[in-house]
Design an enzyme around this catalytic site. Sequence first.
Site, PDB file in Angstrom:
ATOM      1  N   SER A   7       0.736  -1.184  -0.080  1.00 15.93           N
ATOM      2  CA  SER A   7      -0.065   0.021   0.145  1.00 15.93           C
ATOM      3  C   SER A   7       0.934   1.096   0.115  1.00 15.93           C
ATOM      4  O   SER A   7       1.624   1.510   0.896  1.00 15.93           O
ATOM      5  CB  SER A   7      -0.720   0.059   1.341  1.00 15.93           C
ATOM      6  OG  SER A   7      -1.284   1.317   1.593  1.00 15.93           O
ATOM      7  N   HIS A  32      -1.436  -1.351  -4.190  1.00 15.88           N
ATOM      8  CA  HIS A  32      -2.576  -0.886  -3.413  1.00 15.88           C
ATOM      9  C   HIS A  32      -2.602   0.571  -3.239  1.00 15.88           C
ATOM     10  O   HIS A  32      -1.577   1.127  -2.686  1.00 15.88           O
ATOM     11  CB  HIS A  32      -2.705  -1.674  -2.019  1.00 15.88           C
ATOM     12  CG  HIS A  32      -3.847  -1.629  -1.293  1.00 15.88           C
ATOM     13  ND1 HIS A  32      -5.000  -2.330  -1.612  1.00 15.88           N
ATOM     14  CD2 HIS A  32      -4.418  -0.561  -0.408  1.00 15.88           C
ATOM     15  CE1 HIS A  32      -6.007  -1.972  -0.876  1.00 15.88           C
ATOM     16  NE2 HIS A  32      -5.523  -0.980   0.011  1.00 15.88           N
ATOM     17  N   ASP A  34      -4.672   3.451  -1.733  1.00 16.42           N
ATOM     18  CA  ASP A  34      -5.407   4.171  -0.762  1.00 16.42           C
ATOM     19  C   ASP A  34      -6.324   5.542  -1.065  1.00 16.42           C
ATOM     20  O   ASP A  34      -5.511   6.584  -0.942  1.00 16.42           O
ATOM     21  CB  ASP A  34      -5.285   3.898   0.806  1.00 16.42           C
ATOM     22  CG  ASP A  34      -4.938   2.514   1.112  1.00 16.42           C
ATOM     23  OD1 ASP A  34      -5.990   1.795   1.168  1.00 16.42           O
ATOM     24  OD2 ASP A  34      -3.666   2.297   1.509  1.00 16.42           O
ATOM     25  N   MET A  36      -8.812   8.434   0.064  1.00 13.54           N
ATOM     26  CA  MET A  36      -9.631   8.738   1.277  1.00 13.54           C
ATOM     27  C   MET A  36      -9.937  10.243   1.219  1.00 13.54           C
ATOM     28  O   MET A  36      -9.287  11.083   0.591  1.00 13.54           O
ATOM     29  CB  MET A  36      -8.806   8.522   2.637  1.00 13.54           C
ATOM     30  CG  MET A  36      -8.117   7.306   2.885  1.00 13.54           C
ATOM     31  SD  MET A  36      -7.165   7.526   4.425  1.00 13.54           S
ATOM     32  CE  MET A  36      -6.292   5.787   4.236  1.00 13.54           C
ATOM     33  N   HIS A  65      -8.386   1.036  -3.534  1.00 13.86           N
ATOM     34  CA  HIS A  65      -9.250   1.116  -2.470  1.00 13.86           C
ATOM     35  C   HIS A  65      -9.886   2.522  -2.272  1.00 13.86           C
ATOM     36  O   HIS A  65      -9.118   3.323  -1.648  1.00 13.86           O
ATOM     37  CB  HIS A  65      -8.368   0.707  -1.423  1.00 13.86           C
ATOM     38  CG  HIS A  65      -9.007   0.207  -0.063  1.00 13.86           C
ATOM     39  ND1 HIS A  65      -8.611   0.188   1.007  1.00 13.86           N
ATOM     40  CD2 HIS A  65     -10.486   0.359   0.151  1.00 13.86           C
ATOM     41  CE1 HIS A  65      -9.362   0.060   2.160  1.00 13.86           C
ATOM     42  NE2 HIS A  65     -10.482   0.162   1.509  1.00 13.86           N
ATOM     43  N   MET A  67     -11.966   4.513   0.010  1.00 16.12           N
ATOM     44  CA  MET A  67     -12.660   5.065   0.988  1.00 16.12           C
ATOM     45  C   MET A  67     -13.413   6.188   1.008  1.00 16.12           C
ATOM     46  O   MET A  67     -12.613   7.525   1.677  1.00 16.12           O
ATOM     47  CB  MET A  67     -11.482   4.897   2.266  1.00 16.12           C
ATOM     48  CG  MET A  67     -10.846   3.338   2.561  1.00 16.12           C
ATOM     49  SD  MET A  67      -9.487   3.393   3.520  1.00 16.12           S
ATOM     50  CE  MET A  67      -8.586   3.473   1.994  1.00 16.12           C
ATOM     51  N   MET A 138     -11.495  -5.572   5.954  1.00 21.17           N
ATOM     52  CA  MET A 138     -10.481  -4.695   6.759  1.00 21.17           C
ATOM     53  C   MET A 138     -10.354  -5.319   7.993  1.00 21.17           C
ATOM     54  O   MET A 138     -11.179  -5.876   8.925  1.00 21.17           O
ATOM     55  CB  MET A 138     -11.506  -3.529   7.013  1.00 21.17           C
ATOM     56  CG  MET A 138     -11.525  -2.458   5.555  1.00 21.17           C
ATOM     57  SD  MET A 138     -10.031  -1.994   4.655  1.00 21.17           S
ATOM     58  CE  MET A 138      -8.816  -1.247   6.093  1.00 21.17           C
ATOM     59  N   ASP A 176      -6.624  -6.135   4.688  1.00 20.71           N
ATOM     60  CA  ASP A 176      -5.961  -4.885   4.525  1.00 20.71           C
ATOM     61  C   ASP A 176      -6.049  -4.168   6.088  1.00 20.71           C
ATOM     62  O   ASP A 176      -6.962  -4.022   6.635  1.00 20.71           O
ATOM     63  CB  ASP A 176      -6.721  -4.064   3.842  1.00 20.71           C
ATOM     64  CG  ASP A 176      -6.181  -2.599   3.551  1.00 20.71           C
ATOM     65  OD1 ASP A 176      -4.883  -2.368   4.059  1.00 20.71           O
ATOM     66  OD2 ASP A 176      -6.658  -1.998   2.993  1.00 20.71           O
TER      67      ASP A 176
HETATM   68  C1  DX5 Z   1      -6.090   1.704   5.807  1.00 21.61           C
HETATM   69  C2  DX5 Z   1      -5.738   1.531   4.653  1.00 21.61           C
HETATM   70  C3  DX5 Z   1      -4.448   0.522   4.363  1.00 21.61           C
HETATM   71  C4  DX5 Z   1      -3.106   0.835   5.016  1.00 21.61           C
HETATM   72  C5  DX5 Z   1      -2.373  -0.440   5.447  1.00 21.61           C
HETATM   73  O1  DX5 Z   1      -7.331   2.434   5.926  1.00 21.61           O
HETATM   74  O2  DX5 Z   1      -6.771   0.879   3.763  1.00 21.61           O
HETATM   75  O3  DX5 Z   1      -4.346  -0.004   3.011  1.00 21.61           O
HETATM   76  O4  DX5 Z   1      -2.383   1.369   4.166  1.00 21.61           O
HETATM   77  O5  DX5 Z   1      -1.469  -0.096   6.452  1.00 21.61           O
HETATM   78  P1  DX5 Z   1      -0.698  -0.972   7.097  1.00 21.61           P
HETATM   79  O6  DX5 Z   1      -0.312  -2.230   6.289  1.00 21.61           O
HETATM   80  O7  DX5 Z   1       0.532  -0.307   7.770  1.00 21.61           O
HETATM   81  O8  DX5 Z   1      -1.641  -1.560   8.328  1.00 21.61           O
HETATM   82 ZN    ZN Z   2      -6.290  -0.030   1.749  1.00 20.68          ZN
END
Ligand code: DX5
Ligand code: ZN
Length: 217
Positions: A7, A32, A34, A36, A65, A67, A138, A176
Site C-alpha cells: 500500500s 494498493h 488508498d 480517502m 481502494h 474509502m 478490513m 488490509d
Molecule cells: C488503511 C488502508 C490500508 C493501509 C494499511 O485504511 O486501507 O491499506 O495502508 O497499512 P498497514 O499495512 O500499515 O496497516
Molecule cells: Zn487499503
Amino acid sequence: MIKVAPSILSADFCALGDDITQVQAGGADYLHVDVMDGVFVPNISIGIPVVKSVRKHTDMFLDVHLMITKPHRYVEQFCHAGADLVVFHVEADEPQDVLSVIDTVRRCGKKVGLAVKPKTPAEVVYPYLALLDLVLVMTVEPGFGGQKFMADMLPKIQALRNHIDQNQLDCELEVDGGIDINTSPLVKSAGANVLVAGSAVFNQHDRAAAIQAIREA
Ligand code: DX5
Ligand code: ZN
C-alpha cells in the site's frame, strides 16, 4: 497462490516513483492505492491525478481502494485514470447504488471489489459476491497505516472463504490493515489470498525481502 499488495499510503510521496519501482522489482503482485475523502474515514490521502501519474509510471496491477462516501460519483473517473481493480465500501452507498457501481466498473472493463469495515458482518456482502472479482476484509478501522491487526476479524475471513468455496465463486479474498510477518500466517490460514501491507513493506529498507517474508511467513 498468495499475492502481496504493498500500500503506497506508507510510501514516500516525494519518491513515489522509486518506491513503486522497488516493490515491482521486489515481486509485488498488486499495487494498493488508498483513496480517502476525509468523510468516509477521518483522513485525506490521494485521488485521481495521483492514480493517473502512477499509471504512467508503472504497468503494475493497480488495486484502488476507495474509502470515499457515495463512490458512484467517482468510480468512472478512477477507471479512466488507470485503475485495474476498483474496490469500494459496501457501507459507503445505498444498496441500489452498490449494484450500479459494480455495473459501472464492469462497463469500464475493470475488475471490481467490495470492502467491509470491521463492524460490518460478512453476510452483508454475500448477495454481491457472485458479481465481484474480490472482497476486502478490513483488519483495522480504515483511515490510517500502521495500526494494530484486529485478530477478531479472523472468523469473518474464514466465513467468507467458506462461502466463496462452497459456492465455487471466482472471487479473491483480500485483507488490509496490520499485515506483517506475524499476522500473515493467521490470515492465510483463515483463507485470505491477497495481503495488503503498507508499513510492513515501506518501512523496511529491503522491500523485496519484506514482500517475500510476508508472502512466505
Ligand atoms: C488503511 C488502508 C490500508 C493501509 C494499511 O485504511 O486501507 O491499506 O495502508 O497499512 P498497514 O499495512 O500499515 O496497516
Ligand atoms: Zn487499503
